[in-house]
Design an enzyme around this catalytic site. Structure first.
Site, PDB file in Angstrom:
ATOM      1  N   GLU A  22      28.855  21.640 -80.581  1.00  0.00           N
ATOM      2  CA  GLU A  22      30.016  22.329 -80.011  1.00  0.00           C
ATOM      3  C   GLU A  22      30.804  21.441 -79.043  1.00  0.00           C
ATOM      4  O   GLU A  22      32.032  21.501 -79.002  1.00  0.00           O
ATOM      5  CB  GLU A  22      29.563  23.601 -79.276  1.00  0.00           C
ATOM      6  CG  GLU A  22      29.081  24.718 -80.187  1.00  0.00           C
ATOM      7  CD  GLU A  22      30.149  25.157 -81.197  1.00  0.00           C
ATOM      8  OE1 GLU A  22      31.318  25.248 -80.806  1.00  0.00           O
ATOM      9  OE2 GLU A  22      29.796  25.374 -82.373  1.00  0.00           O
ATOM     10  N   ASP A 247      66.554  12.697 -43.022  1.00  0.00           N
ATOM     11  CA  ASP A 247      66.026  12.466 -41.676  1.00  0.00           C
ATOM     12  C   ASP A 247      64.531  12.210 -41.765  1.00  0.00           C
ATOM     13  O   ASP A 247      63.891  12.547 -42.744  1.00  0.00           O
ATOM     14  CB  ASP A 247      66.225  13.723 -40.817  1.00  0.00           C
ATOM     15  CG  ASP A 247      67.690  13.980 -40.527  1.00  0.00           C
ATOM     16  OD1 ASP A 247      68.500  13.073 -40.787  1.00  0.00           O
ATOM     17  OD2 ASP A 247      68.004  15.087 -40.053  1.00  0.00           O
ATOM     18  N   LYS A 269      66.041   9.656 -37.830  1.00  0.00           N
ATOM     19  CA  LYS A 269      66.450  10.270 -36.561  1.00  0.00           C
ATOM     20  C   LYS A 269      65.309  11.112 -36.041  1.00  0.00           C
ATOM     21  O   LYS A 269      64.797  11.986 -36.732  1.00  0.00           O
ATOM     22  CB  LYS A 269      67.669  11.153 -36.770  1.00  0.00           C
ATOM     23  CG  LYS A 269      68.916  10.350 -36.914  1.00  0.00           C
ATOM     24  CD  LYS A 269      70.064  10.993 -36.191  1.00  0.00           C
ATOM     25  CE  LYS A 269      70.653  12.136 -36.978  1.00  0.00           C
ATOM     26  NZ  LYS A 269      71.829  12.686 -36.307  1.00  0.00           N
ATOM     27  N   ASP A 302      67.345  24.006 -40.648  1.00  0.00           N
ATOM     28  CA  ASP A 302      68.660  24.411 -41.132  1.00  0.00           C
ATOM     29  C   ASP A 302      69.661  23.341 -40.719  1.00  0.00           C
ATOM     30  O   ASP A 302      69.681  22.916 -39.557  1.00  0.00           O
ATOM     31  CB  ASP A 302      69.061  25.768 -40.534  1.00  0.00           C
ATOM     32  CG  ASP A 302      70.420  26.192 -41.051  1.00  0.00           C
ATOM     33  OD1 ASP A 302      70.454  26.925 -42.043  1.00  0.00           O
ATOM     34  OD2 ASP A 302      71.441  25.762 -40.475  1.00  0.00           O
ATOM     35  N   MET A 382      63.512  20.413 -29.486  1.00  0.00           N
ATOM     36  CA  MET A 382      63.402  19.087 -28.846  1.00  0.00           C
ATOM     37  C   MET A 382      62.963  19.241 -27.392  1.00  0.00           C
ATOM     38  O   MET A 382      63.502  18.572 -26.509  1.00  0.00           O
ATOM     39  CB  MET A 382      64.744  18.340 -28.935  1.00  0.00           C
ATOM     40  CG  MET A 382      65.128  18.045 -30.380  1.00  0.00           C
ATOM     41  SD  MET A 382      66.735  17.284 -30.549  1.00  0.00           S
ATOM     42  CE  MET A 382      67.801  18.705 -30.648  1.00  0.00           C
TER      43      MET A 382
HETATM   44  N1  SAH Z   1      67.827  21.408 -37.875  1.00  0.00           N
HETATM   45  C1  SAH Z   1      66.485  21.567 -37.383  1.00  0.00           C
HETATM   46  C2  SAH Z   1      66.355  21.145 -35.946  1.00  0.00           C
HETATM   47  C3  SAH Z   1      66.580  19.692 -35.709  1.00  0.00           C
HETATM   48  S1  SAH Z   1      66.286  19.214 -34.055  1.00  0.00           S
HETATM   49  C4  SAH Z   1      66.051  23.031 -37.588  1.00  0.00           C
HETATM   50  O1  SAH Z   1      66.862  23.872 -37.936  1.00  0.00           O
HETATM   51  O2  SAH Z   1      64.862  23.309 -37.434  1.00  0.00           O
HETATM   52  C5  SAH Z   1      64.612  18.675 -34.142  1.00  0.00           C
HETATM   53  C6  SAH Z   1      63.699  19.655 -33.461  1.00  0.00           C
HETATM   54  O3  SAH Z   1      63.461  20.758 -34.304  1.00  0.00           O
HETATM   55  C7  SAH Z   1      62.314  19.119 -33.168  1.00  0.00           C
HETATM   56  O4  SAH Z   1      62.314  18.384 -31.969  1.00  0.00           O
HETATM   57  C8  SAH Z   1      61.526  20.400 -33.027  1.00  0.00           C
HETATM   58  O5  SAH Z   1      61.760  21.009 -31.786  1.00  0.00           O
HETATM   59  C9  SAH Z   1      62.176  21.270 -34.081  1.00  0.00           C
HETATM   60  N2  SAH Z   1      61.444  21.233 -35.366  1.00  0.00           N
HETATM   61  C10 SAH Z   1      61.869  20.750 -36.546  1.00  0.00           C
HETATM   62  N3  SAH Z   1      60.933  20.915 -37.507  1.00  0.00           N
HETATM   63  C11 SAH Z   1      59.897  21.524 -36.916  1.00  0.00           C
HETATM   64  C12 SAH Z   1      58.623  21.991 -37.373  1.00  0.00           C
HETATM   65  N4  SAH Z   1      58.235  21.843 -38.646  1.00  0.00           N
HETATM   66  N5  SAH Z   1      57.810  22.587 -36.480  1.00  0.00           N
HETATM   67  C13 SAH Z   1      58.180  22.763 -35.199  1.00  0.00           C
HETATM   68  N6  SAH Z   1      59.361  22.342 -34.725  1.00  0.00           N
HETATM   69  C14 SAH Z   1      60.205  21.745 -35.553  1.00  0.00           C
END
Ligand code: SAH
Length: 459
Positions: A22, A247, A269, A302, A382
């Site tokens: 088999e 990024d 960045k 976002d 941040m």
């Molecule tokens: N555009 C992104 C934010 C960019 S600024 C958004 O909408 O989430 C970058 C900051 O986003 C980081 O310093 C942290 O504070 C936060 N961030 C992004 N990804 C993250 C994750 N997976 N977990 C926790 N904080 C996050």
């Protein structure tokens, strides 16, 4: 990846199977889908194996070295460990690749689980780690991939030379995408294979007559990291992109979704780390889109939240390049979901603030009085390094040191960490995190939350 997947040309290739029961039959069934020349060696064979004679050569005795002349693959499939080991030695001596059935450590290669829509074949391997998972994935794909896919691919293959009249790149890809998504399946159900061929002709004429598309830029939100949190639109656009400018925060699993030929450019960045000058990012987008490329500018979370989106769209407007924004899940939403909390609640907070703790000039100033009010909810982006500054300002404006605060590091990723604390301990806790983290001011984790779904359930 210990095992590297390849597709082997089996035309005329010799394959020898040691065994006649088999286990050997299971391997034989798969191999019979190919054009290989198959030999089985065993003292006896099951009736089903015998039925495949003469397509298959049967040698009615245990396998010997002389059976292996120019063999490319050898299966040791007798079910007897000692006999299998003997066959494996002979196979290697003859220069063949050996598979000892159900013995990963003794094998040179594995036979994956397959989903067969020839010429489309999906091979699934787990390196022996999780055969159950492989079977689940296979069952899932069997459902998702229509049986007609093989027919469409076969007809499509015969049309490839014609399709080369379209320039390589996005235009040719769009043509094939339309064929497999809509034109092909529709023609097949309406009038069978003949109609598919005719529909392909018409589709090609239409695509040849169409104007070359202009280059453009899609600002795609990549979400916090988990690829399942991408929107369908984001997924589709990443899949089609010629150039992806991303990024550092975008997770590797998401970058994997781009085509292998796509040009991937990291514009690192990151909070306080080294970064690509904004003007260079503008230059890259304009240069690639200007040459007709479909550029995806992939931003973490976002795209419209602390992503310098306006500067980038203004640069494209100035260069007269089309763009659009695809929204996504921002870190605050993801972190709130992880702790099972709502970002707003009747009677607690009717508004929600998304703030950054520092801007290009240094620490950012805010309406601290409102942020310090009882019940206020603020998501601080941040914020790790500015935690002490934020704490100081809030206390100065009357916030209680006992205000709940939750830090969520790497939200939605496999290495996510949730750190519940209070305003009094915020700086110390923040200083211990290395990855991107969001500070949810005014929220503690919901201890009644039962949000975990196992991978098994999700599949
Ligand atoms: N555009 C992104 C934010 C960019 S600024 C958004 O909408 O989430 C970058 C900051 O986003 C980081 O310093 C942290 O504070 C936060 N961030 C992004 N990804 C993250 C994750 N997976 N977990 C926790 N904080 C996050």
């Amino acid at each position: 990846m210990q095992h590297y997947p390849v597709f082997l040309d089996m035309t005329e290739a010799r394959v020898v199977i040691g065994g006649g029961g088999e286990i050997a039959l299971a391997k034989l069934r798969l191999l019979l889908k190919t054009d290989a020349q198959i030999t089985l060696c065993a003292p006896d064979f099951t009736p089903e194996i015998k039925a495949h004679h003469p397509r298959v050569t049967l040698v009615r005795r245990p396998l010997l070295g002389c059976d292996l002349h120019s063999a490319r693959l050898v299966y040791a499939a007798t079910g007897d460990a000692t006999e299998d080991a003997r066959i494996a030695v002979l196979g290697r001596k003859a220069g063949a690749l050996v598979n000892v059935v159900d013995n990963l450590a003794a094998s040179d290669f594995l036979t994956p689980a397959i989903v067969d829509r020839a010429p489309v074949v999906v091979a699934i391997g787990t390196e022996g780690a999780a055969p159950v998972l492989a079977r689940k994935i296979k069952a899932h794909l069997e459902e998702v991939l229509p049986a007609s896919l093989g027919i469409l691919a076969r007809i499509g293959k015969g049309f490839r030379a014609m399709a080369e009249h379209l320039p390589q790149g996005a235009r040719r890809r769009d043509f094939w995408a339309e064929y497999y998504d809509t034109t092909g399946p529709r023609a097949l159900t309406q009038g069978g294979e003949k109609q598919v061929e005719q529909a392909l002709d018409e589709l090609l004429s239409r695509h040849l007559a169409a104007q070359a598309p202009e280059g453009h830029v899609d600002f795609v939100s990549a979400g916090p990291g988990d690829p399942d949190l991408l929107t369908l639109k984001a997924r589709k656009l990443i899949d089609r992109a010629d150039v992806v400018i991303h990024d550092r925060l975008v997770s590797p699993e998401i970058l994997e979704l781009a085509r292998r030929e796509a040009v991937m450019i990291s514009v690192g960045k990151e909070g306080f780390g080294p970064s690509t000058p904004q003007a260079e990012i503008h230059r890259l987008m304009i240069a690639h889109a200007g040459q007709g490329a479909h550029v995806v500018r992939l931003k973490g979370g976002d795209a419209s939240v602390f992503g310098r989106l306006d500067e980038e769209t203004a640069a494209l407007d100035a260069a007269q390049i089309r763009w659009q924004v695809i929204p996504g899940v921002t870190a605050a939403s993801s972190a709130a979901a992880s702790i099972g909390q709502s970002l707003t609640r009747r009677g607690r907070n009717q508004s929600l603030r998304l703030v950054t703790a520092h801007d290009m000039q240094g620490y950012a100033d805010h309406d601290w009085h409102r942020l310090a009010a009882p019940g206020a909810v603020t998501a601080i982006y941040m914020g790790k390094r500015a935690a002490r500054f934020v704490q100081g300002r809030l206390l100065m404006h009357g916030a209680s040191p006992e205000t709940p605060v939750t830090l969520v590091e790497n939200a939605s990723r496999a290495d996510q960490q949730i750190v519940p604390t209070t305003l009094a301990h915020l700086p110390k806790q923040a200083s211990q995190l290395a990855g991107p983290a969001i500070i949810l001011l005014g929220l503690a984790p919901n201890t009644t939350a039962q949000t975990a779904i196992t991978l098994e359930q999700a599949l």
